[in-house]
Motif scaffolding. Structure first.
Motif, PDB file in Angstrom:
ATOM      1  N   ALA A   1       9.243  -2.352  -4.849  1.00  0.00           N
ATOM      2  CA  ALA A   1       8.802  -3.732  -4.660  1.00  0.00           C
ATOM      3  C   ALA A   1       8.091  -3.907  -3.328  1.00  0.00           C
ATOM      4  CB  ALA A   1      10.000  -4.682  -4.752  1.00  0.00           C
ATOM      5  N   GLY A   2       8.603  -3.268  -2.265  1.00  0.00           N
ATOM      6  CA  GLY A   2       7.967  -3.380  -0.961  1.00  0.00           C
ATOM      7  C   GLY A   2       6.565  -2.802  -0.955  1.00  0.00           C
ATOM      8  N   ILE A   3       6.389  -1.642  -1.582  1.00  0.00           N
ATOM      9  CA  ILE A   3       5.063  -1.029  -1.652  1.00  0.00           C
ATOM     10  C   ILE A   3       4.116  -1.909  -2.456  1.00  0.00           C
ATOM     11  CG2 ILE A   3       3.776   0.942  -2.562  1.00  0.00           C
ATOM     12  CD1 ILE A   3       6.252   2.666  -1.965  1.00  0.00           C
ATOM     13  N   THR A   4       4.587  -2.389  -3.618  1.00  0.00           N
ATOM     14  CA  THR A   4       3.755  -3.248  -4.460  1.00  0.00           C
ATOM     15  C   THR A   4       3.362  -4.528  -3.729  1.00  0.00           C
ATOM     16  OG1 THR A   4       4.896  -2.387  -6.427  1.00  0.00           O
ATOM     17  CG2 THR A   4       3.633  -4.425  -6.683  1.00  0.00           C
ATOM     18  N   ALA A   5       4.334  -5.136  -3.046  1.00  0.00           N
ATOM     19  CA  ALA A   5       4.050  -6.379  -2.324  1.00  0.00           C
ATOM     20  C   ALA A   5       3.061  -6.148  -1.191  1.00  0.00           C
ATOM     21  CB  ALA A   5       5.349  -6.971  -1.781  1.00  0.00           C
ATOM     22  N   ALA A   6       3.190  -5.024  -0.488  1.00  0.00           N
ATOM     23  CA  ALA A   6       2.269  -4.739   0.616  1.00  0.00           C
ATOM     24  C   ALA A   6       0.834  -4.611   0.108  1.00  0.00           C
ATOM     25  CB  ALA A   6       2.696  -3.459   1.337  1.00  0.00           C
ATOM     26  N   PHE A   7       0.652  -3.945  -1.034  1.00  0.00           N
ATOM     27  CA  PHE A   7      -0.693  -3.817  -1.589  1.00  0.00           C
ATOM     28  C   PHE A   7      -1.205  -5.150  -2.137  1.00  0.00           C
ATOM     29  CE2 PHE A   7       0.261   0.757  -1.655  1.00  0.00           C
ATOM     30  CZ  PHE A   7      -0.946   1.266  -1.216  1.00  0.00           C
ATOM     31  N   PHE A   8      -0.299  -5.973  -2.691  1.00  0.00           N
ATOM     32  CA  PHE A   8      -0.720  -7.251  -3.261  1.00  0.00           C
ATOM     33  C   PHE A   8      -1.087  -8.253  -2.166  1.00  0.00           C
ATOM     34  CE2 PHE A   8       0.500 -11.609  -4.445  1.00  0.00           C
ATOM     35  CZ  PHE A   8      -0.381 -11.818  -5.506  1.00  0.00           C
ATOM     36  N   PHE A   9      -0.211  -8.402  -1.178  1.00  0.00           N
ATOM     37  CA  PHE A   9      -0.426  -9.430  -0.157  1.00  0.00           C
ATOM     38  C   PHE A   9      -1.562  -9.094   0.799  1.00  0.00           C
ATOM     39  CE2 PHE A   9       4.102 -10.588  -1.082  1.00  0.00           C
ATOM     40  CZ  PHE A   9       3.841 -11.889  -1.488  1.00  0.00           C
ATOM     41  N   ARG A  10      -1.949  -7.819   0.882  1.00  0.00           N
ATOM     42  CA  ARG A  10      -3.028  -7.484   1.815  1.00  0.00           C
ATOM     43  C   ARG A  10      -4.337  -8.157   1.406  1.00  0.00           C
ATOM     44  NH1 ARG A  10      -4.313  -1.074   1.265  1.00  0.00           N
ATOM     45  NH2 ARG A  10      -2.198  -1.033   2.143  1.00  0.00           N
ATOM     46  N   ARG A  11      -4.466  -8.471   0.115  1.00  0.00           N
ATOM     47  CA  ARG A  11      -5.674  -9.173  -0.334  1.00  0.00           C
ATOM     48  C   ARG A  11      -5.690 -10.623   0.139  1.00  0.00           C
ATOM     49  NH1 ARG A  11      -5.755  -7.212  -6.710  1.00  0.00           N
ATOM     50  NH2 ARG A  11      -5.730  -4.954  -6.298  1.00  0.00           N
ATOM     51  N   LEU A  12      -4.498 -11.190   0.321  1.00  0.00           N
ATOM     52  CA  LEU A  12      -4.402 -12.582   0.749  1.00  0.00           C
ATOM     53  C   LEU A  12      -4.494 -12.731   2.268  1.00  0.00           C
ATOM     54  CD1 LEU A  12      -1.467 -13.717  -1.583  1.00  0.00           C
ATOM     55  CD2 LEU A  12      -3.937 -13.762  -2.040  1.00  0.00           C
ATOM     56  N   PHE A  13      -4.294 -11.623   2.969  1.00  0.00           N
ATOM     57  CA  PHE A  13      -4.344 -11.637   4.435  1.00  0.00           C
ATOM     58  C   PHE A  13      -5.312 -10.552   4.906  1.00  0.00           C
ATOM     59  CE2 PHE A  13      -0.265 -13.257   3.125  1.00  0.00           C
ATOM     60  CZ  PHE A  13      -0.030 -14.332   3.952  1.00  0.00           C
TER      61      PHE A  13
ATOM     62  N   TYR B   1       9.563  -3.040  16.139  1.00  0.00           N
ATOM     63  CA  TYR B   1       8.455  -2.123  15.872  1.00  0.00           C
ATOM     64  C   TYR B   1       7.116  -2.707  16.296  1.00  0.00           C
ATOM     65  CZ  TYR B   1      11.360   1.159  13.255  1.00  0.00           C
ATOM     66  OH  TYR B   1      12.308   2.091  12.890  1.00  0.00           O
ATOM     67  N   PHE B   2       6.858  -3.970  15.948  1.00  0.00           N
ATOM     68  CA  PHE B   2       5.601  -4.578  16.348  1.00  0.00           C
ATOM     69  C   PHE B   2       5.584  -4.874  17.840  1.00  0.00           C
ATOM     70  CE2 PHE B   2       4.496  -6.301  11.892  1.00  0.00           C
ATOM     71  CZ  PHE B   2       3.728  -5.180  11.647  1.00  0.00           C
ATOM     72  N   GLY B   3       6.738  -5.242  18.400  1.00  0.00           N
ATOM     73  CA  GLY B   3       6.796  -5.492  19.830  1.00  0.00           C
ATOM     74  C   GLY B   3       6.497  -4.254  20.647  1.00  0.00           C
ATOM     75  N   ALA B   4       6.811  -3.075  20.095  1.00  0.00           N
ATOM     76  CA  ALA B   4       6.580  -1.824  20.822  1.00  0.00           C
ATOM     77  C   ALA B   4       5.101  -1.535  21.023  1.00  0.00           C
ATOM     78  CB  ALA B   4       7.233  -0.657  20.080  1.00  0.00           C
ATOM     79  N   VAL B   5       4.239  -2.138  20.214  1.00  0.00           N
ATOM     80  CA  VAL B   5       2.800  -1.871  20.325  1.00  0.00           C
ATOM     81  C   VAL B   5       2.001  -3.149  20.546  1.00  0.00           C
ATOM     82  CG1 VAL B   5       2.843   0.270  19.017  1.00  0.00           C
ATOM     83  CG2 VAL B   5       2.611  -1.888  17.787  1.00  0.00           C
ATOM     84  N   GLY B   6       2.687  -4.244  20.860  1.00  0.00           N
ATOM     85  CA  GLY B   6       1.983  -5.470  21.194  1.00  0.00           C
ATOM     86  C   GLY B   6       1.290  -6.146  20.034  1.00  0.00           C
ATOM     87  N   ILE B   7       1.826  -6.014  18.819  1.00  0.00           N
ATOM     88  CA  ILE B   7       1.237  -6.669  17.650  1.00  0.00           C
ATOM     89  C   ILE B   7       1.680  -8.126  17.623  1.00  0.00           C
ATOM     90  CG2 ILE B   7       1.187  -6.754  15.127  1.00  0.00           C
ATOM     91  CD1 ILE B   7      -0.419  -4.483  16.298  1.00  0.00           C
ATOM     92  N   ARG B   8       0.712  -9.046  17.572  1.00  0.00           N
ATOM     93  CA  ARG B   8       1.013 -10.477  17.526  1.00  0.00           C
ATOM     94  C   ARG B   8       0.679 -11.090  16.163  1.00  0.00           C
ATOM     95  NH1 ARG B   8      -1.388  -9.142  22.158  1.00  0.00           N
ATOM     96  NH2 ARG B   8      -3.432  -9.723  21.369  1.00  0.00           N
ATOM     97  N   ARG B   9      -0.339 -10.575  15.501  1.00  0.00           N
ATOM     98  CA  ARG B   9      -0.702 -11.076  14.170  1.00  0.00           C
ATOM     99  C   ARG B   9      -0.060 -10.162  13.125  1.00  0.00           C
ATOM    100  NH1 ARG B   9      -6.934 -12.560  13.491  1.00  0.00           N
ATOM    101  NH2 ARG B   9      -5.985 -13.346  11.568  1.00  0.00           N
ATOM    102  N   LEU B  10       0.970 -10.684  12.465  1.00  0.00           N
ATOM    103  CA  LEU B  10       1.738  -9.858  11.525  1.00  0.00           C
ATOM    104  C   LEU B  10       1.065  -9.732  10.166  1.00  0.00           C
ATOM    105  CD1 LEU B  10       5.364 -11.165  12.215  1.00  0.00           C
ATOM    106  CD2 LEU B  10       3.989  -9.519  13.506  1.00  0.00           C
ATOM    107  N   ARG B  11       0.110 -10.595   9.877  1.00  0.00           N
ATOM    108  CA  ARG B  11      -0.552 -10.629   8.567  1.00  0.00           C
ATOM    109  C   ARG B  11       0.488 -10.741   7.444  1.00  0.00           C
ATOM    110  NH1 ARG B  11      -3.664  -5.935   7.523  1.00  0.00           N
ATOM    111  NH2 ARG B  11      -4.810  -7.126   5.955  1.00  0.00           N
ATOM    112  N   HIS B  12       0.510  -9.803   6.505  1.00  0.00           N
ATOM    113  CA  HIS B  12       1.387  -9.931   5.331  1.00  0.00           C
ATOM    114  C   HIS B  12       2.682  -9.157   5.483  1.00  0.00           C
ATOM    115  CE1 HIS B  12      -1.189  -6.437   4.987  1.00  0.00           C
ATOM    116  NE2 HIS B  12      -0.470  -5.940   3.993  1.00  0.00           N
TER     117      HIS B  12
END
Length: 443
Positions: free
Chosen positions: A187-199, A405-416
């Motif tokens: 489900a996580g893999i499917t959702a990541a591929f699906f939501f990337r189109r929306l973000f 994980y995102f804080g370790a690399v300074g990611i602020r826009r999480l997208r999907h």
């Protein structure tokens, strides 16, 4: 967690105060019951941690032997062909690929915190490929979606807690956890591929023009990988870069998938064999690989002892809060209200707080699970006990993982990233309900 902890205590106090004001003088005073609940819960938390020490040291000692024998490298070489296909924008020989594989392999073995350094290194390496600083790439989001829902072969911490709670079959949740985590990962893999189109990714910033023959120098990335990775957090076995032939990985995947229906159908018959087989199997594996199994086991067991001691404050905090809720009557009212709604769906209201808290706070959910399976009226071998321990082993502290994980690399826009990870959590809860109902006779 600060808000959650305070809210639990405040609700318990307000409920007990309301009952105290309406108390007619018969029986024990509501505030006296609340006081007794606080003292009993604090003492019970320490007793639970002491009971947990022995089993935790056993499992971490065995895991240390398997790790020293190269089991993580074997798992990494098996799943690498699949990872290359899931992450086509990551070069196969890039450090990110090896770190992601080792992180997922460690999660499969239920190593928990031991997987985090590999995950952070993977995120740092993925950020080197990021042309949009501060924005999560598709690969970053997919990696986190797989990480938060990672297939778990051996939920060691939950098995240890079930054993400490007096379970007659601590490893009975292995088939249900395996099924739930597999469904969550898909489900996580499917959702990541699906939501990337929306973000969609924003446009990459323009490259500054060069001045004459001088090539532009990229800005120094404060989160870049060090020249020489440190041994504690980033060392990778050299075998990871040499994957097995494709047919070997395919056979391993088919064999793994075949375990799912077998474990669900015959899980109760297999479960009593699991822990003795693991003890013998890990020691045999280490011996055949030339590991000094006794010394390595003792070294890993020391880590288990310190882990069990370190969690005492967390257990005291959350078990006191839950004990106050129970003693005040607030938890009983909550259960009575939700029972008619969630009960027919296979999710008893006793388990609902743990399912809701799990993505927010690992220690909080761990404490609620501990309080449930140590409740004499429920116990670890009831339907609710099997369900909450399966949920603990098959869902992740999503907000914590995203922050670290995102804080370790300074990611602020999480997208999907958040919807993809929460989708995996939701599917894990549904799959856990189904698996526990099938294996333990509720469905």
């Amino acid at each position: 967690m600060n808000v959650i902890f305070f809210a639990l205590v405040a609700i318990a106090f307000a409920t007990a105060a309301w009952h105290q004001l309406r108390w007619d003088g018969e029986g024990e005073a509501p505030m006296a019951q609340l006081t007794g609940g606080v003292i009993d819960a604090a003492g019970g938390a320490v007793e639970l941690a002491i009971a947990l020490i022995g089993v935790m040291t056993l499992f971490l000692g065995l895991i240390k032997v398997a790790e020293a024998g190269g089991l993580l490298a074997i798992l990494a070489r098996l799943i690498r062909p699949l990872m290359v296909r899931l992450f086509p924008d990551v070069p196969p020989e890039h450090p990110a690929m090896g770190a992601m594989i080792l992180n997922l392999s460690a999660n499969m073995m239920g190593l928990g915190n031991a997987a985090t350094p590999f995950g952070i290194r993977a995120m740092q390496a993925l950020n080197q490929l990021n042309t949009r600083p501060g924005t999560a790439t598709d690969s970053m989001v997919l990696f986190l979606a797989i990480n938060t829902s990672s297939v778990t072969l051996l939920p060691t911490g939950v098995i240890a807690l079930r054993a400490a709670a007096g379970s007659s079959d601590p490893a009975a949740i292995l088939p249900t956890t395996l099924f739930a985590t597999l469904c969550a990962t898909i489900a996580g893999i499917t959702a990541a591929f699906f939501f990337r189109r929306l973000f969609p990714l924003p446009a990459a910033p323009p490259t500054p023009p060069s001045d004459g023959d001088t090539e532009p120098q990229p800005a120094k990335d404060p989160f870049a990988l060090p020249e020489e990775p440190t041994q504690e957090t980033t060392a990778m076995p050299p075998d990871v870069d040499r994957p097995y032939p494709g047919w070997v990985s395919a056979l391993a995947l088919l064999g793994f998938l075949a375990l799912i229906p077998l474990s669900v159908l015959y899980g109760q018959a297999i479960a009593p064999w699991i822990i003795p087989s693991l003890v013998l199997g890990f020691l045999t594996f280490g011996l055949l690989r030339g590991v000094r199994i006794y010394e390595v086991f003792v070294e890993g067991a020391k880590e288990g002892f310190y882990v069990a001691v370190r969690i005492i404050p967390y257990l005291v905090a959350i078990l006191v809060a839950v004990g106050m809720l129970r003693a005040s009557g607030a938890l009983g009212a909550f259960v009575a209200f939700l029972g008619p709604i969630t009960g027919p769906l296979g999710l008893p209201p006793e388990a609902l707080p743990m399912a809701l808290l799990r993505p927010l706070s690992g220690s909080g959910a761990y404490g609620i699970m501990a309080s449930i399976i140590n409740d004499p009226d429920i116990g670890p071998d009831s339907y609710v006990g099997y369900l909450v321990t399966t949920l603990q082993g098959s869902t992740e502290t999503t907000f914590y993982v995203l922050a670290v994980y995102f804080g370790a690399v300074g990611i602020r826009r999480l997208r999907h990233a958040l919807p993809a990870c929460l989708t995996a959590d939701l599917v894990a809860i549904i799959a856990a309900v189904i698996a526990v109902g099938v294996v333990f006779g509720s469905l």
